[in-house]
Design an enzyme around this catalytic site. Structure first.
Site, short mmCIF file in Angstrom:
data_model
loop_
_atom_site.label_atom_id
_atom_site.label_comp_id
_atom_site.label_asym_id
_atom_site.label_seq_id
_atom_site.Cartn_x
_atom_site.Cartn_y
_atom_site.Cartn_z
N PRO A 54 41.01 36.29 48.08
CA PRO A 54 40.91 34.89 48.49
C PRO A 54 39.96 34.06 47.63
O PRO A 54 38.93 34.55 47.17
CB PRO A 54 40.40 34.97 49.93
CG PRO A 54 39.82 36.32 50.08
CD PRO A 54 40.58 37.21 49.15
N HIS A 91 33.92 42.82 51.23
CA HIS A 91 32.77 43.13 52.08
C HIS A 91 33.14 43.56 53.49
O HIS A 91 32.27 44.02 54.22
CB HIS A 91 31.83 41.91 52.09
CG HIS A 91 31.57 41.38 50.71
ND1 HIS A 91 31.00 42.16 49.71
CD2 HIS A 91 31.86 40.18 50.12
CE1 HIS A 91 30.93 41.44 48.59
NE2 HIS A 91 31.45 40.25 48.81
N LEU A 126 33.28 39.28 39.15
CA LEU A 126 32.76 38.43 38.08
C LEU A 126 31.24 38.34 38.19
O LEU A 126 30.52 38.47 37.20
CB LEU A 126 33.38 37.03 38.20
CG LEU A 126 34.89 36.99 37.93
CD1 LEU A 126 35.52 35.79 38.59
CD2 LEU A 126 35.16 37.00 36.43
N SER A 127 30.77 38.09 39.40
CA SER A 127 29.33 38.01 39.64
C SER A 127 28.81 39.42 39.97
O SER A 127 29.59 40.38 40.03
CB SER A 127 29.06 37.07 40.82
OG SER A 127 29.56 37.63 42.03
N ARG A 168 35.70 26.47 41.22
CA ARG A 168 34.83 26.90 42.32
C ARG A 168 33.55 27.50 41.77
O ARG A 168 33.59 28.48 41.02
CB ARG A 168 35.60 27.95 43.12
CG ARG A 168 34.80 28.68 44.15
CD ARG A 168 35.58 29.92 44.62
NE ARG A 168 34.82 30.67 45.58
CZ ARG A 168 34.84 31.99 45.66
NH1 ARG A 168 35.60 32.71 44.86
NH2 ARG A 168 34.11 32.60 46.56
N ARG A 215 23.05 39.14 45.03
CA ARG A 215 23.30 37.90 45.79
C ARG A 215 22.97 38.10 47.28
O ARG A 215 22.13 38.91 47.61
CB ARG A 215 24.76 37.48 45.55
CG ARG A 215 25.04 37.21 44.05
CD ARG A 215 26.47 36.80 43.81
NE ARG A 215 26.77 35.54 44.48
CZ ARG A 215 28.03 35.12 44.72
NH1 ARG A 215 29.06 35.85 44.30
NH2 ARG A 215 28.23 33.98 45.35
C1 DQA Z 1 33.55 38.06 43.86
C2 DQA Z 1 32.29 38.34 44.69
C3 DQA Z 1 32.56 38.16 46.17
O1 DQA Z 1 31.36 38.37 46.92
C4 DQA Z 1 33.03 36.74 46.46
O2 DQA Z 1 33.37 36.61 47.83
C5 DQA Z 1 34.16 36.33 45.59
C6 DQA Z 1 34.12 36.69 44.17
C7 DQA Z 1 33.26 38.11 42.35
O3 DQA Z 1 34.20 38.23 41.58
O4 DQA Z 1 32.10 37.99 41.94
O5 DQA Z 1 35.06 35.61 46.01
O6 DQA Z 1 34.51 39.06 44.16
#
Ligand code: DQA
Length: 147
Positions: free
Chosen positions: A13, A83, A104-105, A21, A110
């Site tokens: 999502p 999660h 990506l992150s 975003r 976080r």
């Molecule tokens: C994500 C990290 C998730 O916590 C977040 O809800 C995302 C992107 C990422 O690619 O860093 O939608 O999966």
């Protein structure tokens, strides 16, 4: 010769909004650009890509079921489903090929709710925090795994 010929890339999502975003967190590249990066990396290995982005948990579960027997490996960025989606965890568990989780992150750096991944236990490994480069790393990891 690798036995991996077809790879399913799944995005969860909100990842359809990549590029718009929170670019400070997720970067400026769009989902299409990440898909192209993955496709090019797979082409170098002689493999082809199938790709799905969905905001629906049910659609992702169905796609994983369809991948059973028709796809050799899965690369998945499950977005926030990472999660808490035990349904995606269970579906991935029913898939016998290798699975690589990509973010990506770096969720570990976080908010606390992002520190748990219910996908990680069914993946061969997780690549997180390297932005779009993570997709190339995921392809490399897949092809080196088990060599
Ligand atoms: C994500 C990290 C998730 O916590 C977040 O809800 C995302 C992107 C990422 O690619 O860093 O939608 O999966």
């Amino acid at each position: 010769m690798s036995l991996i010929k077809t790879v399913l890339l799944i995005h969860g999502p909100n990842l359809n909004l990549l590029g718009q975003r929170e670019p400070d967190v997720y970067g400026a590249a769009t989902l299409s650009e990440h898909i192209k990066t993955t496709q090019d990396a797979l082409a170098k290995q002689g493999a082809s890509l199938q790709s799905l982005q969905s905001n629906s948990e049910a659609q992702i579960v169905d796609a994983i079921h369809e991948a059973r027997g028709s796809v050799d490996a899965i690369i998945i960025n499950p977005g926030a489903f990472t999660h808490y989606s035990w349904a995606i965890h269970d579906a991935l568990k029913s898939f016998s090929g290798p699975i690589v989780e990509v973010h990506l992150s770096n969720p570990a750096a976080r908010e606390t709710f992002r520190h748990t991944s219910v996908v990680a236990p069914v993946a061969i490994g997780t690549i997180a925090g390297f932005g779009g480069h993570g997709y190339e790393l995921a392809v490399q990891a897949l092809f080196r795994h088990g060599q």
